[in-house]
Design a protein around this motif. Sequence first.
Motif, PDB file in Angstrom:
ATOM      1  N   HIS A 157      65.600  41.947  11.213  1.00 27.57           N
ATOM      2  CA  HIS A 157      66.583  41.881  12.056  1.00 27.57           C
ATOM      3  C   HIS A 157      66.267  41.522  13.560  1.00 27.57           C
ATOM      4  O   HIS A 157      66.851  40.492  13.864  1.00 27.57           O
ATOM      5  CB  HIS A 157      66.726  43.356  12.432  1.00 27.57           C
ATOM      6  N   SER A 158      64.987  41.670  13.711  1.00 30.36           N
ATOM      7  CA  SER A 158      64.475  40.914  15.300  1.00 30.36           C
ATOM      8  C   SER A 158      62.982  41.179  15.187  1.00 30.36           C
ATOM      9  O   SER A 158      62.344  41.746  14.259  1.00 30.36           O
ATOM     10  CB  SER A 158      64.892  41.895  16.279  1.00 30.36           C
ATOM     11  N   TRP A 162      63.735  38.899  20.142  1.00 32.02           N
ATOM     12  CA  TRP A 162      64.778  38.103  19.604  1.00 32.02           C
ATOM     13  C   TRP A 162      65.420  38.446  18.233  1.00 32.02           C
ATOM     14  O   TRP A 162      64.595  38.621  17.309  1.00 32.02           O
ATOM     15  CB  TRP A 162      64.056  36.810  19.297  1.00 32.02           C
ATOM     16  N   GLU A 163      66.567  38.319  18.499  1.00 35.53           N
ATOM     17  CA  GLU A 163      67.231  38.469  17.118  1.00 35.53           C
ATOM     18  C   GLU A 163      67.044  37.615  15.976  1.00 35.53           C
ATOM     19  O   GLU A 163      67.293  36.254  16.192  1.00 35.53           O
ATOM     20  CB  GLU A 163      68.990  38.674  17.241  1.00 35.53           C
ATOM     21  N   TYR A 164      66.715  37.906  14.850  1.00 36.36           N
ATOM     22  CA  TYR A 164      66.131  36.761  13.784  1.00 36.36           C
ATOM     23  C   TYR A 164      67.263  35.841  13.426  1.00 36.36           C
ATOM     24  O   TYR A 164      67.053  34.650  13.322  1.00 36.36           O
ATOM     25  CB  TYR A 164      65.583  37.571  12.585  1.00 36.36           C
ATOM     26  N   LYS A 272      67.964  51.049   9.993  1.00 34.15           N
ATOM     27  CA  LYS A 272      66.868  49.921  10.592  1.00 34.15           C
ATOM     28  C   LYS A 272      65.930  50.744  10.637  1.00 34.15           C
ATOM     29  O   LYS A 272      65.503  52.064  11.015  1.00 34.15           O
ATOM     30  CB  LYS A 272      67.579  49.783  12.160  1.00 34.15           C
TER      31      LYS A 272
ATOM     32  N   THR B 235      59.753  45.422  21.032  1.00 31.45           N
ATOM     33  CA  THR B 235      59.964  44.156  21.789  1.00 31.45           C
ATOM     34  C   THR B 235      58.785  43.883  22.729  1.00 31.45           C
ATOM     35  O   THR B 235      58.850  42.942  23.597  1.00 31.45           O
ATOM     36  CB  THR B 235      61.306  44.457  22.758  1.00 31.45           C
TER      37      THR B 235
END
Lengths: 337, 337, 337, 337
Positions: A157-158, A162-164, A272, B235
Amino acid sequence: MAGNSIGKLFKLTTFGESHSDFVGGVIDGCPSGLKIDLDFIEKEVQRRKPQQEGYSTQRKEEDKVEFISGIENGISLGTPIAFIIQNKNIKKQDYNHLKDLFRPSHGDFTYYNKYGISSSSGGGRASARETLTRVIGGGIAKLILREYGIEVSGEIHSIGKWEYARNREEIEKELEKIVENGDSLGGIVSCRIKNCPIGLGEPVFDKLSADLAKAIMSIPASKGFEIGDGFASTTKYGSEQLDNWNNDFTTKTNHCGGIQAGISNGMEINIKAGFKPIASLYRKVECIDKEGELYNIENSGRHDRCFIPRAVVVVEAMVALVIADHLLRNFTNKINR
Amino acid sequence: MAGNSIGKLFKLTTFGESHSDFVGGVIDGCPSGLKIDLDFIEKEVQRRKPQQEGYSTQRKEEDKVEFISGIENGISLGTPIAFIIQNKNIKKQDYNHLKDLFRPSHGDFTYYNKYGISSSSGGGRASARETLTRVIGGGIAKLILREYGIEVSGEIHSIGKWEYARNREEIEKELEKIVENGDSLGGIVSCRIKNCPIGLGEPVFDKLSADLAKAIMSIPASKGFEIGDGFASTTKYGSEQLDNWNNDFTTKTNHCGGIQAGISNGMEINIKAGFKPIASLYRKVECIDKEGELYNIENSGRHDRCFIPRAVVVVEAMVALVIADHLLRNFTNKINR
Amino acid sequence: MAGNSIGKLFKLTTFGESHSDFVGGVIDGCPSGLKIDLDFIEKEVQRRKPQQEGYSTQRKEEDKVEFISGIENGISLGTPIAFIIQNKNIKKQDYNHLKDLFRPSHGDFTYYNKYGISSSSGGGRASARETLTRVIGGGIAKLILREYGIEVSGEIHSIGKWEYARNREEIEKELEKIVENGDSLGGIVSCRIKNCPIGLGEPVFDKLSADLAKAIMSIPASKGFEIGDGFASTTKYGSEQLDNWNNDFTTKTNHCGGIQAGISNGMEINIKAGFKPIASLYRKVECIDKEGELYNIENSGRHDRCFIPRAVVVVEAMVALVIADHLLRNFTNKINR
Amino acid sequence: MAGNSIGKLFKLTTFGESHSDFVGGVIDGCPSGLKIDLDFIEKEVQRRKPQQEGYSTQRKEEDKVEFISGIENGISLGTPIAFIIQNKNIKKQDYNHLKDLFRPSHGDFTYYNKYGISSSSGGGRASARETLTRVIGGGIAKLILREYGIEVSGEIHSIGKWEYARNREEIEKELEKIVENGDSLGGIVSCRIKNCPIGLGEPVFDKLSADLAKAIMSIPASKGFEIGDGFASTTKYGSEQLDNWNNDFTTKTNHCGGIQAGISNGMEINIKAGFKPIASLYRKVECIDKEGELYNIENSGRHDRCFIPRAVVVVEAMVALVIADHLLRNFTNKINR
């Protein structure tokens, strides 16, 4: 106390330190008559491998899975399915300089305090190596699910912030940066379960969502779990979170993520899993010895900088283990079913 | 299959639908010699009560807890501690108009499909009422923890999109608004465990973090779980997430939330539990009957608009159950301990 | 540690001391849709009652069973079935003179040493009263078995040294004699399971025979367990113990008692349970205090002289609990069953 | 369903058919810091070997135990201890002629019906080979018991109808006779536990006596279990069965066999295990095929004629597993122990 088994009817028990001769597992409760597709298991194992250049056949053979019981002529017997994988290239000396030191944010310290022993691997079972046995157990679970048309599919997902799906370039740059800096990155893996029958999950404590959460949070480095809209749902009004009915008992939205009151409702289940960056950096870090003295130590082990791509199949495996277990558990829900 | 027990050594089994005569539970595995402070349990039960005006003694008596075994002269005997609470004012007729309808985002549909039965309460065990037994079981767990100096304290982190500590006024307005609109709000409850000894948690599947996640995600309406920095840690760089050592083996930061490799490290444990707004609204919602016909139905039950204030003690209870269980489990970690 | 539950899928948890307010239990894992025949349960409870003259209605009401959850309109909901029975006529003072004494061959001493507490009943849970909850749990199990045509029927095999079927007169005389002498008698209860399907039992540790043995040996005063020819089979040649085939897969003999390799083979299952005479005599016995001083004490409690007639339904109950559990467990044996 | 684990805190899971590549096991819950005396384990394995002439070194190597995890520098790490033993000289063809036949009094028929599969070994896990893993697990359990001064010692009580201590000559003759006749003999193994601390056993279902019964009755060919005076106690008066006190809380007699109300009382625990003669005879026996046709078949496998001498260490192993588990379980009995 014993904590190395997961599942009630479909039960995986794993063993092996990163520095023992083998890692492996035993699956107890696999129904008989299941076709054991070894190629599929092998592919799952490959998906967990480091996806880097210079990846060679020799390396490939390191994770050769041997199934040593419970299967004959490619079919499960109903007896325990045991498997082992040799730990090749164990370099205990790699860690010798760490033997009396606790690394920051590692299992060394907690294992030492719990068990009173420093194993050569520092953190005993706390190692990415251990997840290999999850992937194999989860692979067998997926073969069961396949018989019932259930599909488990994970994706990145990331990575970092950063969102993949949208930011591959930025992620590439980030990954280069951490290699340069000897740093690491975590991320989020999402996972969907398609065609899950209605009715899986055993209230009130063994809810499907609760058992999924436990399975995910048992993966090394996991720090968060969400189902459906997750934490985002906490900021919405109830009227915004209602999943309204279609005439065929599907729902127009799926805010709940496929589980109502702990029981699957037939919609796609989605979860998630959030992983922190791993703590083994390729730079000097401050370790502590048993007397409380601090040392600056350069890491010389072999670790991923970002294990998120490899974590996808591990997440899927844990999800598959839970769904297979609950599928079997639900066979006893009604009298004269 | 049986799913109404939690814990391995300190085990709570609960029972009771919102429309049965009683709800209650059995605690098996409580050590003998524990002083059972009934006033404390009563206070815990009160903390779970609706915090509204017009709150009266009569209402108070509705949740009278009777301990019916396992205690003599205020001391636990080591035998199972059973408790029951009568369900007064059950108004089965309140729900009669719903008997053949499935409400949106409720357990009615999943329970009916799993068990083939419509109980008068719709969703069987799926009811806020059930959490009362968690609070009592968790209360006994807290009494054990108290003997070891361990403290569990929860608080409201946010309601809707507002942080509780800083935005009381906005939250008040929001709450007024949802009363007006017949709507509902969720939120986030945080919980800290202080003075937890080093060493609790049983890798690799029964990690302390994994069992906490399961316990939290078994609470009705929970949609997310975090430990330490949670999803925020995904993150950050690894170098930002390291918890560096002090000379006394505490750490300068606590990004990990008090658990390393699934085992408590002596730092404060902190978790977050995210709850969606409840689905029982005081406005017309679209229900579906068993033939797939849709109906607009006005709700006439008695429900919270925002149960987050009441959820705090429920979260604490689940956490206390897990910590007490793992405290006992850890008594067998070393030979000649 | 928790030890008050039996069964994995059909799980009974019991509670209550002989001097607590209630005894009771929780059945978790009962499939939904089971007709709960309360008259049958009541009859089972009556079968456990003392079969003596002067047996009155008033006495009858003492064991009034209340089912307080998990059942609606006479049908099981699939949720936990809890039941309670009030302990009337508790006369704690009856035992006051024993409070600081350990009776010979009683649980007083072991309970005190294990838990560090003297409860008013001396041996905590060690009381014939506790078996009432087994009979109720076993009664529900029998209702499940009935749905599958399985029948559990126990009988008295012997009292003292006399075979029950042939020596009623001698047994009557013996019973008179022990009343006269303030003495007691044990005996053997046999139990048969008819129409048990082939395939129940989970090797290698949860064999049907092993779980039956555990269930029987958990009954107070049990000292021996046999299946099929039992100890007599140890004195025969293998050629004498073979159960040879009929063409329909039944066997000409049934030396094995209906279980081969831990799995039911479709023949009648038969077991024996041996009980010592109870240790509560109506004569002076030598008790010991906590300092090791001996005292001659006259017993003033209310006890059976020979509980074998009442033990029949308790043995049946334990057998039914095991068979019901294994029946459900076997639903997951094969893929696509 | 999963049935290949025994124990709650000290848990042994075993795997392997007689014709799979390996048999083995995983011990989860072994405390850390235990010295693993491999010579002792090896001696235990030797005690299980056929005690016949022509016993050679080559044969000896067939049961080479490899510990593959959980131990470092001869000390248990607290992590799962896995072990494997290769099955050498597997001669699947030995059984080929039996592949579609069910032998009388064997597991072939029940396994086939339960699992729907004919494995090459006929009865899946039903084989004396499986007991090897019990001996190894039990060996580790004995090492724990040794740390607490507890000793488990079994012996042959009888073979056929002859008491072993007094009738060696008759037994020798009997054994010659069965070799001549291709027949087999069973017997009784007794076992004593010395220095067992007071307080082990968890009423009401996990009584020490109940768990011992289950463990013993899970051994292949076991048909009966007794504790203390066993079935003989059923023929005595209560006054004859009282174990009267000495001033030091020992008892003058030990009719109860060291367990009162399911809890050890500090006296020697003694049990008996009755085994039928094995059903694999060296003569023609009548087998049945899947269509119900009968065949006279000569046995060509390799089996013991009388396995009682080898069963002694298996009985000890099962007893040791139970005592070690209950020893750990009892660490949580009291608050602030």
